[in-house]
Design a protein around this motif. Structure first.
Motif, PDB file in Angstrom:
ATOM      1  N   UNK A  23       0.834  -1.204   0.000  1.00  0.00           N
ATOM      2  CA  UNK A  23       0.000   0.000   0.000  1.00  0.00           C
ATOM      3  C   UNK A  23       0.869   1.255   0.000  1.00  0.00           C
ATOM      4  N   UNK A  24       1.966   1.216   0.741  1.00  0.00           N
ATOM      5  CA  UNK A  24       2.815   2.394   0.906  1.00  0.00           C
ATOM      6  C   UNK A  24       3.769   2.639  -0.256  1.00  0.00           C
ATOM      7  N   UNK A  25       3.918   1.665  -1.152  1.00  0.00           N
ATOM      8  CA  UNK A  25       4.910   1.770  -2.226  1.00  0.00           C
ATOM      9  C   UNK A  25       4.811   3.069  -3.013  1.00  0.00           C
ATOM     10  N   UNK A  26       3.605   3.461  -3.379  1.00  0.00           N
ATOM     11  CA  UNK A  26       3.446   4.679  -4.178  1.00  0.00           C
ATOM     12  C   UNK A  26       2.928   5.854  -3.353  1.00  0.00           C
ATOM     13  N   UNK A  27       2.973   5.711  -2.007  1.00  0.00           N
ATOM     14  CA  UNK A  27       2.461   6.768  -1.138  1.00  0.00           C
ATOM     15  C   UNK A  27       3.565   7.593  -0.493  1.00  0.00           C
ATOM     16  N   UNK A  28       4.694   6.961  -0.179  1.00  0.00           N
ATOM     17  CA  UNK A  28       5.747   7.686   0.533  1.00  0.00           C
ATOM     18  C   UNK A  28       7.122   7.136   0.168  1.00  0.00           C
ATOM     19  N   UNK A  29       8.094   8.025   0.181  1.00  0.00           N
ATOM     20  CA  UNK A  29       9.479   7.612  -0.013  1.00  0.00           C
ATOM     21  C   UNK A  29      10.276   7.781   1.278  1.00  0.00           C
ATOM     22  N   UNK A  30       9.600   8.224   2.328  1.00  0.00           N
ATOM     23  CA  UNK A  30      10.261   8.413   3.621  1.00  0.00           C
ATOM     24  C   UNK A  30      10.618   7.057   4.222  1.00  0.00           C
ATOM     25  N   UNK A  31      11.779   6.935   4.826  1.00  0.00           N
ATOM     26  CA  UNK A  31      12.158   5.664   5.453  1.00  0.00           C
ATOM     27  C   UNK A  31      11.323   5.408   6.698  1.00  0.00           C
ATOM     28  N   UNK A  32      11.040   4.165   6.979  1.00  0.00           N
ATOM     29  CA  UNK A  32      10.318   3.801   8.202  1.00  0.00           C
ATOM     30  C   UNK A  32      10.808   2.441   8.677  1.00  0.00           C
ATOM     31  N   UNK A  33      10.609   2.182   9.944  1.00  0.00           N
ATOM     32  CA  UNK A  33      11.078   0.935  10.543  1.00  0.00           C
ATOM     33  C   UNK A  33       9.949   0.308  11.364  1.00  0.00           C
ATOM     34  N   UNK A  34       9.336  -0.748  10.864  1.00  0.00           N
ATOM     35  CA  UNK A  34       8.229  -1.372  11.590  1.00  0.00           C
ATOM     36  C   UNK A  34       8.703  -2.068  12.861  1.00  0.00           C
ATOM     37  N   UNK A  35       7.807  -2.214  13.815  1.00  0.00           N
ATOM     38  CA  UNK A  35       8.097  -2.953  15.032  1.00  0.00           C
ATOM     39  C   UNK A  35       7.003  -3.995  15.244  1.00  0.00           C
ATOM     40  N   UNK A  36       7.310  -5.006  16.046  1.00  0.00           N
ATOM     41  CA  UNK A  36       6.370  -6.096  16.273  1.00  0.00           C
ATOM     42  C   UNK A  36       6.416  -6.507  17.746  1.00  0.00           C
ATOM     43  N   UNK A  37       5.295  -6.954  18.253  1.00  0.00           N
ATOM     44  CA  UNK A  37       5.255  -7.410  19.636  1.00  0.00           C
ATOM     45  C   UNK A  37       6.139  -8.635  19.814  1.00  0.00           C
ATOM     46  N   UNK A  38       6.874  -8.656  20.907  1.00  0.00           N
ATOM     47  CA  UNK A  38       7.695  -9.827  21.215  1.00  0.00           C
ATOM     48  C   UNK A  38       6.811 -11.002  21.589  1.00  0.00           C
ATOM     49  N   UNK A  39       7.312 -12.185  21.315  1.00  0.00           N
ATOM     50  CA  UNK A  39       6.537 -13.395  21.594  1.00  0.00           C
ATOM     51  C   UNK A  39       6.165 -13.497  23.074  1.00  0.00           C
ATOM     52  N   UNK A  40       7.050 -13.028  23.939  1.00  0.00           N
ATOM     53  CA  UNK A  40       6.798 -13.116  25.377  1.00  0.00           C
ATOM     54  C   UNK A  40       6.350 -11.779  25.971  1.00  0.00           C
ATOM     55  N   UNK A  41       5.863 -10.890  25.123  1.00  0.00           N
ATOM     56  CA  UNK A  41       5.368  -9.607  25.620  1.00  0.00           C
ATOM     57  C   UNK A  41       4.196  -9.833  26.566  1.00  0.00           C
ATOM     58  N   UNK A  42       4.032  -8.933  27.514  1.00  0.00           N
ATOM     59  CA  UNK A  42       2.971  -9.060  28.513  1.00  0.00           C
ATOM     60  C   UNK A  42       1.737  -8.275  28.074  1.00  0.00           C
ATOM     61  N   UNK A  43       0.626  -8.977  27.890  1.00  0.00           N
ATOM     62  CA  UNK A  43      -0.645  -8.347  27.547  1.00  0.00           C
ATOM     63  C   UNK A  43      -1.558  -8.394  28.763  1.00  0.00           C
TER      64      UNK A  43
END
Length: 507
Positions: free
Chosen positions: A312-332
């Motif tokens: 989706x973002x390919x033709x929307x922005x050229x700004x760099x970004x760095x995704x993050x993800x919840x750790x497997x042992x994260x506390x919910x």
């Protein structure tokens, strides 16, 4: 297996009930102390609390597992970790405001920082007129004028102006509804922090970023400093698995969730969405889900970025970004599980988004009109879904049906994109054949009432099926109006019958 949305189980380990979201216990609500195996074959959803988080060792470089929301806020506060309940100064990537809030924000900014003060970053402040646009109300026009004057004074790069209201297409900068325009213009990026002077800024969480609404004073402080002090929210995790039935849309999923946990069930909590169903959703549909977390009191909603996001973002922005993800042992704080394959189309009856009912159980409710639009239900895929029902029904609408595209791009899509299985017809052609009103100028329209001449506004105590996000008294205009929140499928089906209608009647 028949779907019963009241079948609900909590698995409780070492946490007391007080640690879980506020829930209403009914006769079909079961608490299993041991949580060793399912109690019933009719389970459609599951909530389980996580094991207590292990404290890091006193020495060494032990990594503390974090949720995606915590990781974003840790990075934005320049810390190695943050914990729920901790106060942190956050560096802001994007601040958004609209026409009804901008004069207040900029007024406070000038009062507190001085008339000669400069905004912290002219390229990170996004101003999008969208709420009270197509009206003869001079005060509404003045809001846009004040916003324009400030943006010109400070050379704001992203001001999506409108001057010719008689023909919105004559305004190349004008976009429409802020939350959809933010996405279409590339302001939504994984791993970033966005604040906006509108509660539904949470929509941008669909891109794997922290996004939430704030008031004018907080926005003015950001405008001058680029920072904001916030409390890190705990995270509730919602895992939705199963193949999505062809009569359901994301609106049904989020209405089910809000109905399950209540209007206050996620107060000041992050709502993280995962599972095979979520992974299969488009960006438009993910935005629908994150858009409405605030209707459950949520601080923010978030969906992990993946290939769908990146494409989706390919033709929307050229700004760099760095995704993050919840750790497997994260506390919910708690985890909820839903089998989507067993769900049915639902509506939220007046006057609350958590007043959930099966659409088929409301088929005796006579309606006066249908409204398809808003940041929640006015995206291209929302209109494609409605067109699919009109096409399948092969009939004309029984009540006035108002169509309000969210943005200029959506409006263009209605006239140019072919609806699958239609033999080459566009949405606009199908809507015309079904007897709907022509698509209106893109804006928030009647979603929040607005001036009395706002297109589609409830000026009488009528009953409306709407794809919008709130149905409180007076929300769309008249205080005695009755609003049934529904998916575009259900809204279109209801338009064809004149009653609240389960879309399976046509699909």
């Amino acid at each position: 297996m028949a779907f019963s949305y009241s079948s609900f189980i909590i698995c409780k380990k070492d946490l007391g009930l007080s640690a879980l979201p506020s829930l209403s216990l009914s006769s079909s609500f079961i608490i299993d102390q041991k949580c060793k195996k399912p109690i019933s074959k009719n389970i459609v959803s599951l909530v389980s609390s996580q094991e207590k988080k292990r404290n890091p060792s006193a020495t060494g470089s032990t990594k503390t597992p974090m949720t995606a929301t915590e990781k974003i806020l840790a990075r934005a506060s320049e810390k190695s970790k943050v914990s729920p309940g901790e106060n942190a100064w956050i560096n802001i990537d994007v601040l958004m405001t609209n026409d009804i809030a901008c004069p207040g924000v900029t007024g406070i900014f000038k009062k507190e920082f001085g008339n000669t003060a400069k905004v912290w970053d002219r390229e990170k402040f996004v101003v999008i007129p969208d709420h009270y646009i197509f009206t003869s109300d001079e005060r509404a026009h003045r809001n846009v004028d004040i916003s324009r004057d400030f943006c010109m004074e400070h050379d704001i790069k992203y001001f999506y102006d409108i001057q010719d209201r008689s023909n919105f297409r004559a305004n190349p900068d004008y976009k429409g509804v802020c939350h959809i325009a933010l996405a279409q213009e590339g302001h939504c990026r994984p791993g970033e922090v966005m604040f906006g002077t509108d509660s539904h800024t949470t929509s941008a969480g669909a891109f794997g970023q922290f996004a939430t609404g704030i008031g004018n004073t907080d926005a003015a402080f950001i405008l001058g400093t680029g920072k904001l002090l916030i409390k890190v929210p705990p995270t509730l995790r919602f895992v939705l698995d199963g193949e999505m039935p062809n009569y359901l849309l994301a609106k049904d999923l989020i209405l089910n969730i809000i109905g399950e946990i209540s209007l206050s069930g996620a107060t000041y909590k992050a709502m993280e969405f995962a599972g095979t169903t979520i992974e299969s959703l488009s960006m438009d549909e993910r935005m629908t889900i994150c858009n409405m977390v605030v209707e459950a009191g949520g601080k923010n909603g978030i969906v992990a970025a993946d290939r769908t996001t990146y494409e989706y973002l390919e033709d929307k922005t050229s700004a760099p970004y760095e995704p993050v993800f919840s750790d497997e042992k994260a506390s919910f704080l708690a985890q909820y599980r839903f089998d989507v394959s067993e769900m049915e189309p639902v509506v939220a009856k007046p006057h609350s988004p958590d007043n959930r009912a099966l659409a088929r159980d409301c088929n005796n409710v006579k309606i006066d009109r249908v409204y398809i639009g808003s940041c929640t239900g006015g995206k291209t895929e929302d209109f494609m879904a409605a067109a699919k029902v009109f096409l399948a029904g092969g009939e004309t609408v029984k009540v006035p049906t108002f169509l309000v595209p969210a943005t200029q791009k959506v409006w263009m899509d209605l006239y140019t994109l072919e609806v699958p299985g239609s033999g080459g017809k566009t949405c606009s052609q199908i809507f015309e054949e079904a007897g709907c009103d022509p698509p209106a100028s893109p804006s928030c329209g009647a979603c929040l009432g607005g001036p009395k001449d706002t297109y589609g506004r409830l000026n009488e105590p009528q009953v409306c099926v709407s794809t919008t996000n709130r149905n409180f008294p007076g929300r769309m205009g008249h205080m005695e109006g009755q609003i049934y929140l529904a998916s575009p499928y259900t809204a279109a089906a209801s338009a064809l019958t004149g009653f609240v209608t389960d879309p399976r009647k046509f699909l």
